[in-house]
Motif scaffolding. Structure first.
Motif, PDB file in Angstrom:
ATOM      1  N   VAL A  50       0.859  -1.188   0.000  1.00 27.16           N
ATOM      2  CA  VAL A  50       0.000   0.000   0.000  1.00 27.16           C
ATOM      3  C   VAL A  50       0.893   1.235   0.000  1.00 27.16           C
ATOM      4  O   VAL A  50       1.512   1.573   1.019  1.00 27.16           O
ATOM      5  CB  VAL A  50      -0.922  -0.012   1.239  1.00 27.16           C
ATOM      6  CG1 VAL A  50      -1.772   1.257   1.270  1.00 27.16           C
ATOM      7  CG2 VAL A  50      -1.812  -1.247   1.216  1.00 27.16           C
ATOM      8  N   ASP A  55      -5.184   3.861  -2.110  1.00 25.50           N
ATOM      9  CA  ASP A  55      -5.207   2.482  -1.644  1.00 25.50           C
ATOM     10  C   ASP A  55      -5.309   2.492  -0.118  1.00 25.50           C
ATOM     11  O   ASP A  55      -5.209   3.542   0.523  1.00 25.50           O
ATOM     12  CB  ASP A  55      -3.930   1.769  -2.109  1.00 25.50           C
ATOM     13  CG  ASP A  55      -4.014   0.255  -2.041  1.00 25.50           C
ATOM     14  OD1 ASP A  55      -5.098  -0.274  -1.742  1.00 25.50           O
ATOM     15  OD2 ASP A  55      -2.985  -0.404  -2.296  1.00 25.50           O
ATOM     16  N   TYR A  57      -4.700  -0.234   3.652  1.00 27.26           N
ATOM     17  CA  TYR A  57      -4.346  -1.528   4.240  1.00 27.26           C
ATOM     18  C   TYR A  57      -5.542  -2.471   4.223  1.00 27.26           C
ATOM     19  O   TYR A  57      -5.406  -3.669   3.987  1.00 27.26           O
ATOM     20  CB  TYR A  57      -3.873  -1.355   5.687  1.00 27.26           C
ATOM     21  CG  TYR A  57      -2.541  -0.658   5.839  1.00 27.26           C
ATOM     22  CD1 TYR A  57      -1.535  -0.811   4.887  1.00 27.26           C
ATOM     23  CD2 TYR A  57      -2.275   0.141   6.947  1.00 27.26           C
ATOM     24  CE1 TYR A  57      -0.308  -0.186   5.030  1.00 27.26           C
ATOM     25  CE2 TYR A  57      -1.048   0.781   7.107  1.00 27.26           C
ATOM     26  CZ  TYR A  57      -0.071   0.613   6.145  1.00 27.26           C
ATOM     27  OH  TYR A  57       1.138   1.235   6.294  1.00 27.26           O
ATOM     28  N   HIS A  60      -6.001  -3.995   0.709  1.00 26.61           N
ATOM     29  CA  HIS A  60      -4.992  -5.028   0.435  1.00 26.61           C
ATOM     30  C   HIS A  60      -5.279  -6.278   1.266  1.00 26.61           C
ATOM     31  O   HIS A  60      -5.165  -7.413   0.776  1.00 26.61           O
ATOM     32  CB  HIS A  60      -3.595  -4.485   0.748  1.00 26.61           C
ATOM     33  CG  HIS A  60      -2.476  -5.360   0.284  1.00 26.61           C
ATOM     34  ND1 HIS A  60      -1.149  -5.019   0.450  1.00 26.61           N
ATOM     35  CD2 HIS A  60      -2.456  -6.569  -0.331  1.00 26.61           C
ATOM     36  CE1 HIS A  60      -0.382  -5.985  -0.050  1.00 26.61           C
ATOM     37  NE2 HIS A  60      -1.158  -6.937  -0.514  1.00 26.61           N
ATOM     38  N   ARG A 123      -1.096  -1.289  -6.830  1.00 26.72           N
ATOM     39  CA  ARG A 123      -0.225  -1.326  -5.655  1.00 26.72           C
ATOM     40  C   ARG A 123       1.041  -2.156  -5.900  1.00 26.72           C
ATOM     41  O   ARG A 123       1.748  -2.497  -4.954  1.00 26.72           O
ATOM     42  CB  ARG A 123      -0.978  -1.871  -4.436  1.00 26.72           C
ATOM     43  CG  ARG A 123      -1.457  -3.312  -4.530  1.00 26.72           C
ATOM     44  CD  ARG A 123      -1.945  -3.797  -3.173  1.00 26.72           C
ATOM     45  NE  ARG A 123      -3.141  -3.139  -2.747  1.00 26.72           N
ATOM     46  CZ  ARG A 123      -4.376  -3.647  -2.841  1.00 26.72           C
ATOM     47  NH1 ARG A 123      -4.558  -4.851  -3.366  1.00 26.72           N
ATOM     48  NH2 ARG A 123      -5.406  -2.985  -2.419  1.00 26.72           N
TER      49      ARG A 123
END
Length: 533
Positions: A50, A55, A57, A60, A123
């Protein structure tokens, strides 16, 4: 040979942890060939982390959990994802030449971020389409300059040295190092260490078609298993959908990043087939894409399908995929105008030696990191480009753990280690025995334990692999060790464990697909397949 730390394997995980541990003491770093002969060197896509304000956490984490099909350990996933940016900054500070942002990406980060299958955001930080090579080059330079790291190229670990085998009076199951053979002179030495870290990579050579280099023979899993460690989830071998199909070259991966930038899959007749398989089409999870290609190959009888990116601007292709463009052009394929022939190939094992979030294996003084380990990050299917990330951050986790334990570890006094005893072992009369066994293992695994499985296929594989293991053990103790013999023994052991794991899972989940059990069974099988030693 005495060290504070013994690291077996020189890829991103092994190289990174060796550099970190060198701050505490002397490190011995083993690799079967050169420092560059590892899976990391061939990694193309990049490192998932990230890095952009677009984006998060959580995003992801959720992408990883979805790809893992219910088997990821969520605490591990969150810990790995949150540690990513710091690991990337360390690489940038080291001088890894990541591709800069071309300002056409609509993101705020200074480096170009790619998007790959099953990721919900851009990412993937990368160095063109040769990320692994750029990463390995930088790490090797740092290792070579480090006076606390002793490098042993062309050295193959035979087996771990465990206390209950060399001295019953000492605590059970503590690893003291490894017996190692020097390929240049065939001398076998004991490499003794306060802490041993396995970073031996995967076991793609278990299969007939693989993207892995020849060193990927499952050595770490086999050695740890024999030393008393647990293994898990070996049924989850990820098959990369697109390996270059060419009689002139082996093991060349065609990066998923091509599909991320618009490449489409076609049958040999030119018909697109992913539209009917998944809403994400070519960007569906790897297991779905690999099965679709496998089905297309079986349906048409053709040995490959095509991956076509020729509809994109030629300069874009050459700029973003220079390594793939150059390699294919050398084989007579101009990817700016021609489709690329591809087949699925064994690529990455989501299972391995069971570890906790610190990299501990359950056997004293033994850690495992990278592809050789089963940390809980990948579950039943690895999210693209999470592998380099795992190797990097677990190197830090292991270093932090050993740093805490070091005051006690450094005062441990090892029992006397006996020299390797050859006994009545002699030279092999014919090496063809080893090559024949290796070929049988790989063909058995490819035919019976690959992309699509059945109970009958697995039973056939179990019967033959068990027989091969018995043959090898009889042969092994009568022959002077060589790398070829060590590897075929380890491959047979990992094959046996893989088949055992696959037969224990009576469902289809992630990259384990059974025609006899086509549905996912969360009630009975939403758990790791753990095999006890």
């Amino acid at each position: 040979m005495y060290f504070d730390f013994l690291v077996i394997g020189s890829g991103v995980a092994g190289a990174s942890v060796a550099l970190k541990l060198s701050a505490l003491g002397k490190v011995g770093l083993l690799c079967k060939e050169t420092l560059f002969d590892c899976n990391t060197q061939w990694a193309q896509g990049g490192i998932a982390s990230v890095l952009s304000e677009n984006d998060s956490y959580e995003s992801h984490t959720q992408d990883t959990l979805v790809a893992g099909a219910g088997l990821c350990h969520e605490k591990t996933v969150r810990k790995v994802v949150s540690a990513g940016p710091k690991a990337i900054e360390e690489l940038i500070d080291m001088g890894v030449a990541f591709t800069p942002n071309d300002q056409q990406n609509h993101h705020d980060y200074e480096f170009h971020l790619a998007q790959e299958a099953a990721h919900s955001a851009r990412r993937i930080i990368h160095a063109d389409d040769m990320t692994g090579a750029a990463l390995q080059k930088t790490l090797v330079k740092k290792i070579s300059e480090n006076k606390n790291i002793s490098i042993f190229e062309f050295h193959t670990a035979i087996d771990l040295i465990v206390t209950d085998k060399v001295s019953p009076d000492f605590s059970r199951n503590r690893v003291l190092g490894s017996y190692v053979i020097n390929e240049k002179n065939n001398i076998i030495s004991a490499f003794i260490a306060k802490a041993t870290i396995l970073a031996t990579g995967g076991h793609g050579k278990l299969y007939l078609y693989t993207t892995n280099p020849d060193v990927a023979a499952g050595d770490g899993v086999a050695m740890a298993w024999r030393a008393g460690a647990r293994v898990a989830n070996l049924e989850f071998m990820q098959f990369h959908p697109t390996c270059l199909y060419s009689p002139r070259v082996k093991n060349f991966l065609i990066s998923e990043a091509l599909r991320g930038e618009g490449a489409i899959l076609k049958s040999k007749s030119g018909k697109r087939f992913m539209e009917n398989e998944h809403p994400l089409k070519e960007l569906a999870p790897r297991d779905i894409v690999a099965r679709a290609i496998d089905a297309e190959i079986k349906k048409t009888g053709e040995p490959f399908v095509y991956l076509d990116i020729s509809h994109k601007d030629p300069e874009f292709i050459k700029t973003h995929f220079p390594g793939i463009y150059s390699k294919c052009l050398g084989l007579g394929i101009n990817i700016t105008t021609d489709p690329i022939p591809v087949v699925p190939a064994a690529h990455y094992s989501c299972g391995g030696i069971v570890t906790d979030m610190r990299g501990r294996t359950g056997v004293k003084a033994l850690w495992a990191i990278g592809e050789v380990a089963c940390t809980g990050l990948h579950g039943a299917n690895r999210l693209a480009s999470n592998s380099l990330l795992e190797g990097l951050v677990f190197a830090e986790f292991v270093y932090e753990d050993i740093q805490i334990l070091w005051p006690d570890l450094q005062h441990y006094i090892s029992p006397e280690i006996p020299k390797w005893q050859l006994g009545k072992a002699g030279e092999p009369d014919e090496m063809v025995v080893i090559s024949q066994l290796w070929d049988e293992i790989r063909r058995t695994m490819w035919n019976y334990v690959s992309i699509v499985r059945t109970e009958k296929r697995l039973a056939r594989a179990a019967a033959r692999i068990d027989q091969i293991c018995q043959e090898i053990e009889t042969y092994y103790w009568n022959i002077i060790p060589s790398r070829a013999l060590i590897e075929v023994r380890n491959l047979a052991a990992v094959a046996q464990l893989t088949v055992k794991c696959a037969r224990m899972r009576k469902e289809s989940r992630g990259i384990h697909y059974s025609l006899d059990y086509p549905y996912t069974d969360d009630i009975n099988y939403k758990k790791d397949t753990v095999v006890l030693s």
